[in-house]
Design an enzyme around this catalytic site. Structure first.
Site, PDB file in Angstrom:
ATOM      1  N   GLY B 187       2.654   0.190  30.504  1.00  0.00           N
ATOM      2  CA  GLY B 187       1.622  -0.561  29.874  1.00  0.00           C
ATOM      3  C   GLY B 187       0.409  -0.312  30.364  1.00  0.00           C
ATOM      4  O   GLY B 187      -0.627  -0.572  29.206  1.00  0.00           O
ATOM      5  N   HIS B 264      -7.952  -0.003  25.247  1.00  0.00           N
ATOM      6  CA  HIS B 264      -8.546  -0.321  26.686  1.00  0.00           C
ATOM      7  C   HIS B 264      -8.986   0.976  27.201  1.00  0.00           C
ATOM      8  O   HIS B 264      -8.371   1.844  27.351  1.00  0.00           O
ATOM      9  CB  HIS B 264      -7.352  -0.977  27.345  1.00  0.00           C
ATOM     10  CG  HIS B 264      -7.780  -1.271  28.473  1.00  0.00           C
ATOM     11  ND1 HIS B 264      -7.613  -0.662  29.917  1.00  0.00           N
ATOM     12  CD2 HIS B 264      -8.508  -2.462  29.026  1.00  0.00           C
ATOM     13  CE1 HIS B 264      -8.009  -1.390  30.879  1.00  0.00           C
ATOM     14  NE2 HIS B 264      -8.661  -2.456  30.427  1.00  0.00           N
ATOM     15  N   GLU B 316     -11.758  -5.090  26.333  1.00  0.00           N
ATOM     16  CA  GLU B 316     -12.360  -3.923  27.225  1.00  0.00           C
ATOM     17  C   GLU B 316     -11.970  -2.581  26.598  1.00  0.00           C
ATOM     18  O   GLU B 316     -11.585  -1.752  27.241  1.00  0.00           O
ATOM     19  CB  GLU B 316     -12.021  -3.974  28.430  1.00  0.00           C
ATOM     20  CG  GLU B 316     -11.940  -5.509  29.107  1.00  0.00           C
ATOM     21  CD  GLU B 316     -11.412  -5.669  30.403  1.00  0.00           C
ATOM     22  OE1 GLU B 316     -10.686  -4.690  30.889  1.00  0.00           O
ATOM     23  OE2 GLU B 316     -11.208  -6.825  30.923  1.00  0.00           O
ATOM     24  N   CYS B 334     -14.826   1.233  35.985  1.00  0.00           N
ATOM     25  CA  CYS B 334     -13.697   2.105  36.033  1.00  0.00           C
ATOM     26  C   CYS B 334     -13.355   3.003  34.880  1.00  0.00           C
ATOM     27  O   CYS B 334     -13.116   4.158  35.093  1.00  0.00           O
ATOM     28  CB  CYS B 334     -12.427   1.139  36.022  1.00  0.00           C
ATOM     29  SG  CYS B 334     -12.448   0.024  37.829  1.00  0.00           S
ATOM     30  N   CYS B 412     -10.617  -4.212  40.423  1.00  0.00           N
ATOM     31  CA  CYS B 412     -10.251  -2.592  40.448  1.00  0.00           C
ATOM     32  C   CYS B 412     -11.688  -1.896  40.537  1.00  0.00           C
ATOM     33  O   CYS B 412     -11.713  -0.886  41.044  1.00  0.00           O
ATOM     34  CB  CYS B 412      -9.846  -2.343  38.922  1.00  0.00           C
ATOM     35  SG  CYS B 412     -10.835  -2.903  37.616  1.00  0.00           S
ATOM     36  N   CYS B 413     -12.872  -2.392  40.084  1.00  0.00           N
ATOM     37  CA  CYS B 413     -13.974  -1.545  40.206  1.00  0.00           C
ATOM     38  C   CYS B 413     -14.534  -1.076  41.675  1.00  0.00           C
ATOM     39  O   CYS B 413     -14.844   0.009  41.995  1.00  0.00           O
ATOM     40  CB  CYS B 413     -15.060  -2.077  39.526  1.00  0.00           C
ATOM     41  SG  CYS B 413     -14.580  -2.007  37.611  1.00  0.00           S
TER      42      CYS B 413
END
Lengths: 679, 679
Positions: B187, B264, B316, B334, B412-413
């Protein structure tokens, strides 16, 4: 103490013959209401299922089945009924009235013994009033009450009114400060203004007091909705309410402490209507001041030039002062309707014309843009700039549509437009003792009763495409009653007419001077009449003789197409300019001006050339101008960014009224055009 | 058949001494990694709980408790480990390495017998691989594998690598075309590029084949995710996935049929990296053409001038060509990291410099803007225009922040920035047989091995604030090895150095000519070297004598600050201009230029005055210019719209590098400035 407010006329007194509006009003009767009737009966293939009449039929035990639709699905029926009421008030329609009577019979049958009515809660067997945050029961009740009052006023039939009284009585017994009652208030305001209307026809003060309770209680102490959501068995009906902020429903502060328009724009404006009503009814100066403060905040800081409100697509809400994004806004048609209703009330109380300026702006722009010229498709969202390719599902602009839609799952706007267009007659005039207010410049013939005397007023105009308005007021006597209008009640009043001729009286006319004209000339014959501009009105007095001889008054105003700027604090409009003519905002469409309207720049140092086009969009004045367009010629290599000279093409442009955009197929549209400044 | 690709250097070969980058790289080691270590250990009060190490500790049965966090919470730890690996590859750090070893021990202990590792699924006892749409198991595995490979390359310790091999083996046994295997794909892409890296160190072809399967299968036939969501026991982990559109995860079409960047943006770029890898590994020309087509689509139609990608805040994601809204975009840090990785791979395969132009753009703008100068706060979203007052929770712009945030629930970033900054050394050079590519202009000393011969390359520069770059390549012999650098491996190679002096060899340098310079002069001493621009590189050859005498090559390029326009099809940028210097995008900030930056207009017919300010933002060149600002003077009555003359104030302006905005408190920021055209 406040003086009496301006009174509106009953719809059956006003006979509209206007070249601009009649086609739209006629659409309500000929197309929109029959179409909506088919929709609520689920007879239109390919549109979202309504099931709203079926829900009532099932609740009335006339059919079997389950509830389908939104929690507020009943309002589709209520708003249809209300629009029918306004329509048949103006001119009888047996089919419409019979359909309405049948629906009312079903509603009466479906109403529970104690007065409760809401098919979602009845059929789903959910606990009444257990979810004020999202359940919309009071909102739904409010729309039914508005319909009941309107239907009673139009037909004098009181079946639906009595259903509404029983429902309102139940609400009065359920909510309030007393022990054992729910100390809550609606998640979506609407019941408040409806209860005031119910009071107006029934004179039952408890309805007024109930409305006042809801306003007084809102936002006071612990927030009712946040507390409600803490309950163990609470479940969300709408995903977006999971992070509930009371500002969304204007319950973040006690109502009287609110200084700015916040949250969901429809909720907000419906509440402001009730605030104005209650401020007047209770002579509540504090509430009136709050209403004035908030109205000023909307109009001076938070409203699009088209009258649209609600800057954020997400949650359809107000954001902050001067934040007015043109292509991602919400500007729901219903919110503009709400603001027009609020403005009308404020005019009635304060007698200031500026409120009618906004009502007029709404009618001629965002309310009218809500419906297609064929009456069959509708805009919820009213952007001022559209680039169809960028309107992609499941993105930040998914709420913006490039085309009007046939019908919606949440179908608030179409019936709201219908009821507003059907009742437009009530906004033209106001009566205050011996004064007749001329608020809107719509061609009509009207019978006005002042005291025991009756007057026929005629307005003849091609407004807004022409700025000459002819007004005549004629005292109705036995000699003058061979008028060409035959309003419902004219026979009843004939017997008093003969007396009128003998009484020596005068009438004051207060003619609204719109904010957009700098030169407003009133003439009697060849004579220019001197007047003061008091609260936006020019007052002139008509003598007994003039009333008898049907003296014509002619208004000429400077209403040439003009360039309008936004306050430079509006980030999205600075360096841009908008074209208007009178109340009409103009827009560029791709079909007339090509693609990529954003690359067009215009100078305001040019004459705008107006031309009436009979065959375009039902007859409109278009505006021709010239501009420059940033050329794509030196970007044929498809680079995205580079240090290159900006080249221009000379372009001829044509603007049409914003309200009529997207009636000739899908394409780009732009209201605010980049300005090129001559240095 | 494709020729060999450009090889990257190991991090320990490159010794960065750059005035621009060193402070940021140093921050990773001194601040970001220790801070992130405290975060994942839940030792930082006031930031969102991470619990990520605790999840592993519980899964390893070293603590008791329940899982807390996002489904992909493990990746916080994996990305920290990866960044540690790059950091200690450059220079040893005992504390970091000990901490990492301890974490790796725990991961090994928590791994299930059959190789499975994912603390969410282990601790929640949910069924593995039952929700590929939202469960992120393959994504999470991918980040662990990237960390395992990086840690092995940095330390030669293989414990984590072996954990990853077991996990990858399980994945290979679980997914595939064979009966009994899951015919699905992730995914959120990431496993594909990680499996290629695992293949690179293990040479186990099955990992490469597994990556290829995921790419080949994606979007082919019935959509896996839509089918998965039809299963009875399927439940959504994320609300926004309720109306799932396969375009979101680039599974709307078979990968090879995709022509545009969709969905995305992070998912997309991670997939594109793997596509490039596999195109090379399998000599798959079709996949390479797809990669080229999509890269061109991003760079020529869907990328902000800062290198940001992802135009829609909601989901996003990419939207459509030229749709680049500056103040409501996502442009996730990211995603820019992903695009830089993709671009780097494309350069390695195609040997074209244009890919490095984009890598450089990302590094100097959107990646660097992701972190504050103190290394303690981070931007997810990278707008090009910010008006803080309009960034209101629960509105359409709620995702945009006026200030970098300390830490995120979805974190995440920050670790992605850390690993990118820590590994920046690998992007400076490329080696292709006897050719050394000079890609980035970063001061450093490096040992390069070509065949059996070793060379020391030095770059001396103050780029990007100065455009002189001095390059020298020295053949390492016993006479020259008293260099001031002491890379880890230098002792091992000393014994071969003495031989080198005798062999008569030459070296080719391919120096990247950045797209932003029109005048790129290469000098040997006083001599201007003639060169062809081939695929964006200037090739020069160094003779044996020059290599021995450490011949200096000096580059002078025209890199004066310049005005840059966007393609006029970019609606949001037309009539505007951006200031750049080299790869740096410049921005106006409120602290230097006052409020309401939108009202500023500038002419491009002026000289941009550059001034290096030692004490500003760690030392930056600022740009001074002049402009006009629409005056608020004739709007003091607070009207919102009116026909008024537009008046201007003359203003002096100062622009700073975009990457450094919001390091001096909260305020407005603007990249694209309105242009005033002299007629």
């Amino acid at each position: 103490m406040r003086e009496s407010k301006i009174q509106r006329l009953a719809l059956n007194q006003v006979h509209i013959k206007d070249s601009f509006w009649n086609k739209h009003i006629q659409l309500v009767k000929d197309t929109i209401l029959p179409y909506q009737w088919d929709i609520i009966n689920d007879r239109v293939p390919g549109v979202e299922t309504s099931h709203s009449l079926m829900n009532i039929r099932i609740a009335a035990k006339l059919s079997e089945g389950e509830f389908y639709g939104q929690v507020f699905q009943d309002t589709d029926v209520a708003k249809w009924l209300e629009a029918v009421a306004y329509t048949i008030a103006v001119s009888k329609d047996e089919k419409l009235e019979n359909d309405a009577d049948m629906v009312i019979d079903m509603i009466e049958r479906a109403q529970e013994k104690d007065g409760y009515f809401n098919t979602y809660y009845i059929l789903k067997k959910e606990k009444r009033f257990s979810n004020l945050t999202e359940g919309h029961e009071l909102y739904t009740a409010g729309h039914l009450i508005e319909a009941g009052v309107a239907y009673y006023e139009a037909t004098r039939k009181d079946k639906l009114l009595n259903v509404c009284r029983k429902l309102a009585d139940l609400i009065c017994n359920t909510f309030g400060e007393e022990e054992g009652k729910i100390h809550g208030y609606p998640g979506h305001q609407e019941i408040e203004l409806a209860l005031v209307k119910l009071y107006d026809v029934t004179k039952q003060k408890k309805y007024l007091d109930m409305a006042k309770y809801f306003i007084d209680k809102r936002g006071v102490g612990k927030n009712y909705f946040l507390e409600e959501q803490k309950k163990e068995n609470y479940h969300h009906i709408f995903d977006e309410f999971k992070n509930y902020d009371p500002i969304y429903s204007q319950s973040h502060l006690p109502v009287r402490e609110q200084k700015t328009a916040e949250g969901h724009a429809v909720r907000a404006t419906y509440m402001y209507c009730a605030m104005a009503d209650l401020a007047y009814a209770y002579e509540d100066e504090e509430l009136l001041q709050t209403s004035i403060t908030i109205w000023n905040n909307i109009v001076n800081q938070r409203m699009f030039i088209t009258g649209g409100i609600g800057s954020s697509g997400y949650l359809e809400r107000f954001t902050t002062d001067y934040d007015l994004p043109n292509d991602s806004n919400y500007a729901e048609t219903c919110a503009s309707i709400g603001l027009s209703y609020f403005s009308f009330r404020m005019n009635q109380i304060t007698k200031e014309a500026k409120y009618i300026d906004i009502l007029e702006k709404e009618l001629y722009n965002t309310i009218l843009s809500g419906v297609s010229l064929d009456g069959k498709s509708f805009f919820y969202v009213n952007p001022l700039e559209v680039w169809p390719a960028s309107l992609i599902p499941l993105t930040s602009k998914a709420h913006v549509k490039a085309n009007r839609q046939q019908w919606f799952g949440v179908a608030c706007c179409p019936p709201n437009i219908a009821r507003t267009l059907a009742s437009i007659g009530q906004y033209i005039y106001g009566i205050d003792q011996d004064t007749i207010y001329i608020n809107l410049f719509i061609e009509n013939e009207t019978i006005v009763q002042i005291g025991e005397k009756n007057y026929k007023i005629s307005i003849i105009t091609k407004f807004p495409f022409d700025s000459t308005i002819s007004i005549s007021v004629q005292k109705l006597t036995e000699y003058t009653c061979d008028t060409d209008i035959q309003p419902n009640e004219i026979k009843d009043i004939r017997n008093v007419l003969s007396k009128n001729a003998e009484i020596n009286d005068t009438v004051k006319l207060k003619i609204r001077i719109p904010e957009y004209t700098k030169n407003f000339v009133i003439k009697k014959g060849e004579e220019n009449i001197k007047y003061d501009n008091h609260l936006g009105y020019a007052t002139i007095e008509l003598s007994h003789e003039e009333l008898l001889c049907n003296q014509e008054i002619v208004i000429h105003m400077d209403m040439k197409a003009r360039f309008v700027h936004a306050n430079p604090l509006v980030r999205k409009d600075s360096g841009k300019v908008c074209i208007m003519k009178g109340p009409l905002v103009y827009a560029l469409e791709e079909i007339d001006n090509g693609k990529n309207l954003s690359a067009i720049m215009i100078s305001t140092k040019q004459e705008l050339v107006e031309k009436y086009e009979e065959d375009l969009l039902g007859g409109v004045t278009v505006i021709h101008l010239s501009g420059k367009k940033i050329s794509e010629m030196n970007w044929t290599d498809h680079k995205l960014y580079d240090s290159r000279e900006v080249l221009f093409d000379e372009v001829k442009l044509k603007a049409i009224p914003y309200a009529y955009w997207n009636n000739r197929g899908e394409g780009e549209m732009l209201v605010w055009i980049k300005e090129i400044f001559e240095s």
